[in-house]
Structures are given as C-alpha cells and as structure tokens.
Scaffold this motif. Sequence first.
Motif, mmCIF file in Angstrom:
data_model
loop_
_atom_site.group_PDB
_atom_site.id
_atom_site.type_symbol
_atom_site.label_atom_id
_atom_site.label_comp_id
_atom_site.label_asym_id
_atom_site.label_seq_id
_atom_site.Cartn_x
_atom_site.Cartn_y
_atom_site.Cartn_z
ATOM 1 N N PRO A 115 0.834 -1.213 0.000
ATOM 2 C CA PRO A 115 0.000 0.000 0.000
ATOM 3 C C PRO A 115 0.865 1.257 0.000
ATOM 4 O O PRO A 115 1.975 1.275 0.530
ATOM 5 C CB PRO A 115 -0.803 -0.124 1.299
ATOM 6 N N TRP A 116 0.308 2.329 -0.585
ATOM 7 C CA TRP A 116 0.998 3.600 -0.577
ATOM 8 C C TRP A 116 -0.034 4.731 -0.623
ATOM 9 O O TRP A 116 -1.194 4.530 -0.967
ATOM 10 C CB TRP A 116 1.973 3.697 -1.739
ATOM 11 N N HIS A 117 0.439 5.932 -0.267
ATOM 12 C CA HIS A 117 -0.394 7.126 -0.275
ATOM 13 C C HIS A 117 -0.150 7.879 -1.582
ATOM 14 O O HIS A 117 0.956 8.380 -1.804
ATOM 15 C CB HIS A 117 -0.049 8.046 0.908
ATOM 16 N N PRO A 118 -1.150 8.020 -2.437
ATOM 17 C CA PRO A 118 -0.952 8.832 -3.640
ATOM 18 C C PRO A 118 -1.005 10.314 -3.296
ATOM 19 O O PRO A 118 -1.490 10.715 -2.232
ATOM 20 C CB PRO A 118 -2.136 8.428 -4.533
ATOM 21 N N LEU A 119 -0.521 11.135 -4.217
ATOM 22 C CA LEU A 119 -0.639 12.572 -4.050
ATOM 23 C C LEU A 119 -2.067 13.008 -4.356
ATOM 24 O O LEU A 119 -2.860 12.271 -4.932
ATOM 25 C CB LEU A 119 0.332 13.290 -4.989
ATOM 26 N N GLY A 120 -2.379 14.227 -3.985
ATOM 27 C CA GLY A 120 -3.707 14.756 -4.236
ATOM 28 C C GLY A 120 -4.574 14.703 -2.998
ATOM 29 O O GLY A 120 -4.144 14.315 -1.907
ATOM 30 N N GLY A 121 -5.841 15.077 -3.188
ATOM 31 C CA GLY A 121 -6.778 15.101 -2.090
ATOM 32 C C GLY A 121 -7.368 13.744 -1.799
ATOM 33 O O GLY A 121 -7.093 12.761 -2.495
ATOM 34 N N PRO A 122 -8.228 13.657 -0.777
ATOM 35 C CA PRO A 122 -8.827 12.369 -0.386
ATOM 36 C C PRO A 122 -9.616 11.703 -1.506
ATOM 37 O O PRO A 122 -9.688 10.483 -1.577
ATOM 38 C CB PRO A 122 -9.738 12.755 0.790
ATOM 39 N N GLY A 123 -10.215 12.485 -2.406
ATOM 40 C CA GLY A 123 -11.013 11.892 -3.474
ATOM 41 C C GLY A 123 -10.239 11.597 -4.747
ATOM 42 O O GLY A 123 -10.811 11.064 -5.704
ATOM 43 N N ASP A 124 -8.964 11.943 -4.771
ATOM 44 C CA ASP A 124 -8.155 11.721 -5.973
ATOM 45 C C ASP A 124 -7.686 10.276 -6.046
ATOM 46 O O ASP A 124 -7.162 9.723 -5.071
ATOM 47 C CB ASP A 124 -6.944 12.651 -5.984
ATOM 48 N N VAL A 125 -7.856 9.665 -7.211
ATOM 49 C CA VAL A 125 -7.501 8.261 -7.414
ATOM 50 C C VAL A 125 -6.313 8.188 -8.371
ATOM 51 O O VAL A 125 -6.296 8.882 -9.395
ATOM 52 C CB VAL A 125 -8.695 7.481 -8.004
ATOM 53 N N PRO A 126 -5.290 7.371 -8.083
ATOM 54 C CA PRO A 126 -4.183 7.213 -9.031
ATOM 55 C C PRO A 126 -4.677 6.654 -10.361
ATOM 56 O O PRO A 126 -5.736 6.028 -10.443
ATOM 57 C CB PRO A 126 -3.248 6.218 -8.321
ATOM 58 N N ARG A 127 -3.899 6.858 -11.399
ATOM 59 C CA ARG A 127 -4.223 6.336 -12.718
ATOM 60 C C ARG A 127 -3.165 5.326 -13.137
ATOM 61 O O ARG A 127 -2.015 5.394 -12.694
ATOM 62 C CB ARG A 127 -4.327 7.470 -13.737
#
Length: 441
Positions: A115-127
Amino acid sequence: MRQRIVRMALVAGVTVLALLLLLATCGGGADDPKGTPKPARTATGSAAPAAPVTRLTVPAAYDTHRGWELPDVSAGYVVDPATGLVAYLEPVGEARYRLRTVDATTGRPRWTGRPWHPLGGPGDVPRLLSLAKDGRRYVVAWSYGSLRGDPLTPASSFVSLDVYDAADGARRRVEVPWPDAPIVTATGPGVVVSDGKARSTVVAPDTGEVTTVAPEALGYPKGCPECRTLTEVRGMTPKGLLVSGARSFWVRGGWASRGHAPSGADPASGVPTSLTPGHVLARWQHKKGARRAATHELWAVHDVTTGAPLVQTECRKPAIEPGEHPRAVTSPGARYLAAGSLAFDLDARTGRCFENPDGTSPLTLTTVTDDGVVYGAGSARSPSDALAGGGNPVRIDLATGVPQALPPNVRLPEAEVAGVGLFRWTDPADRVHLVAYAEKG
C-alpha cells in the motif's frame, strides 16, 4: 530495590526500541524512493476463482459460464496483452491504495504491491498505464498533487510515479516536480509527462532516470516555420518524442510527416490524432483540386519507427470539427486497429470508414479482437457511451466489413486479452465489477 526496577525498565525499553528499529528496517524496501526495487508479494498455489457470479448479456462469442470476476475495480484497471496481466487498484483504508494483478486467462492472483499514499486530495484516485522497454513490461500508477511543508515553506507540486516490473512487481518510486495539472502517457519506452503543449519530461521505467526536454530542443524540421506554431508533445516512440505543429508532425531526431504523406494527400496537412506503441493514426487533407477535397479527408496509419504510411482510407469531413479525436485501440496481437468509425487490417493493408455515403450515422468502434472482429455502436456519443450501453450495438467481421446488429441489451467487451473478453458493470452500491468471459471454442 528501586534502582534495580529502574535498570530493568531501562533494559526493557532498549529492547523494545531495538525491535521497533528492526521492524522499521525490514518494512522499507520497495516503498523507499531511493532504494533498490524489491519484488512484491507473489501469490503461489492460489486456486483459480469460481466461475463468474454475474451473468451479463454479451455477444455470442463469449461463454458466460467460464471466466472470473473481480468484485471491485472502481479505482481503475489496466490490461497488458503481452503478458496476459490484468492490474487493478484496491483501496486500503481511506487514503491508500495497493496494486493487485491477476492472470487474464484464469483469474489467478499473480503479485500484489504494498500500500501507498498517492498525491492529491482524499477523493483523488491514481491512474494506471502500461508500457514496454527493451523486452521488459511495466505497470505505472501515477498521481499528482502537492507536498506541504511548514507554514513558511510554499507547497511543491509533483507527479508521483510508482513503476512496477510486470514480471515480479518490483517497484520504483519516481517524483517529477511539475507546476500544473499534467498529461501523462506511456506509448513507447518511456513515460511522458507534458503540459499538453511543448514542455515535457521523460521517465525511463527501468532506471527511473528523468530527462527534461526544453521546447527549443524538440527538433523542429527544417523548412517548416509553421511547425513552431501550436507545438504539442504527443508521446514517446522507440526513436524519440512524437511532436506536432500546425499542419505537420515529426519524431524528434527522426522522420517528419511531410516526407511520408499518404497517396493523394497534401504533404503539409498532417495531424496526428492517436498514438499506439507501434503506430500513428493521422488525418490528412486531399491535395488541392482533388475531386473529393471539399468533402472528404484521408486517414492513414503510419509506422511509428519509420513514418511510412501503411494503409489509408477516407471519411466524410465532419460538419463540426471534433474537440477530441477518438483514441485508437488495437487487437492484442496488434494486427488490427480501430478508432472512431475507422478500422484497419494492417497485414492485409485495408481500411474502412463505417458511415453512410453522405457521412451520416457513423459507427463508434470500441474493441477489436485478434480474429478481426470489431465491436461498437451506432448513434453513440463516444466509445465510453457505447461501452456503457448507449447507442445500438453492432458486430463487424473485418473480412466482410458488414455490420451486424446485436440485441439492444448486449454489453460490449472493453477489451479482449488471452482468450477472454472483459466487461464492466456497476452494482447497486456503485462498485464497478470486472467480469471476464472466455471465448467459445
């Protein structure tokens, strides 16, 4: 006695601290951006999943009793036809994700990332993206956002890329400083981060090396002053960046479109509309004075390495210029290519535009198989609309080129890989399911 208790407490504290340090040391590895990529957890001895629970109405070529199903791919997935790998994102808690992979034929798990934390806000999903370099395949998860420091330090924006080796899940983290929302593509041996114009950076998936290409270093063709107008970096090819300008396109340090116009085309009219790992789909104008110059446009598929036009056809000019050209999709073996109402057999060197002679009622093509079967829909607004059930579904065998109407409730496959068709549906809880059905026969 009191001193003895204090000494024992100190010894216990040191022991706990040592254990914590040991656990922290063992838990690093692939999550360390500066560390050596380490393989992800690999599933061994995993049983094949049961036949898919969901029975969708699909084309007759697929067996709904044989296949597999993933219950939640709401965060997205990507398919790598070369390895038969399906990779998808799994939410972990509220703000973390992990990448999981399964075998496209059997549905058996392969490897799972940490698991990892993507950048962006709570609703942002990695692509997700997939690409190849020097015979190795990679899956890339990327996100964009800011890293905020103390109140006196301004926020810095980055594109964060987690690059996984498709063979074993070994992961490498690369962070690219980027001031604005980026366009990230992976059509060649590198990941391209661009601003949709002339500024770009290329990330090598095998080493993580970051190379910034200045706008003045895009290799503008000689004798083409208009190439410096409306300049746009389109993606990566094995020979370098594909770049376009007004009425022309070229590969930096390689070929230029004006020397590779298809038959009957104005050499100074080429516009690349879609790029795949092996080909460029381009739109051309007829030469001035040609009989159909006022009503039709030429479309050609070019070899991405040499620029040579491989096959061409023509379509009616749209009454209104589209704001975004359709993305090209290829069959798993890359013999067939489809985009919008266009379909090409690259081996037979044939192409067709599926529309009425007057340009009305064009088909929207979504998927093409290794058997030369194309799926799509009439009266659909876009490929995504057709895949969501919009329009009137059709099936076309490119050997005959005759569209066959499908029942109106048939779902179209999003992709075909390793002998299975992939379909999506959304359950009442708004979770997206990925359902794989095996081909009959």
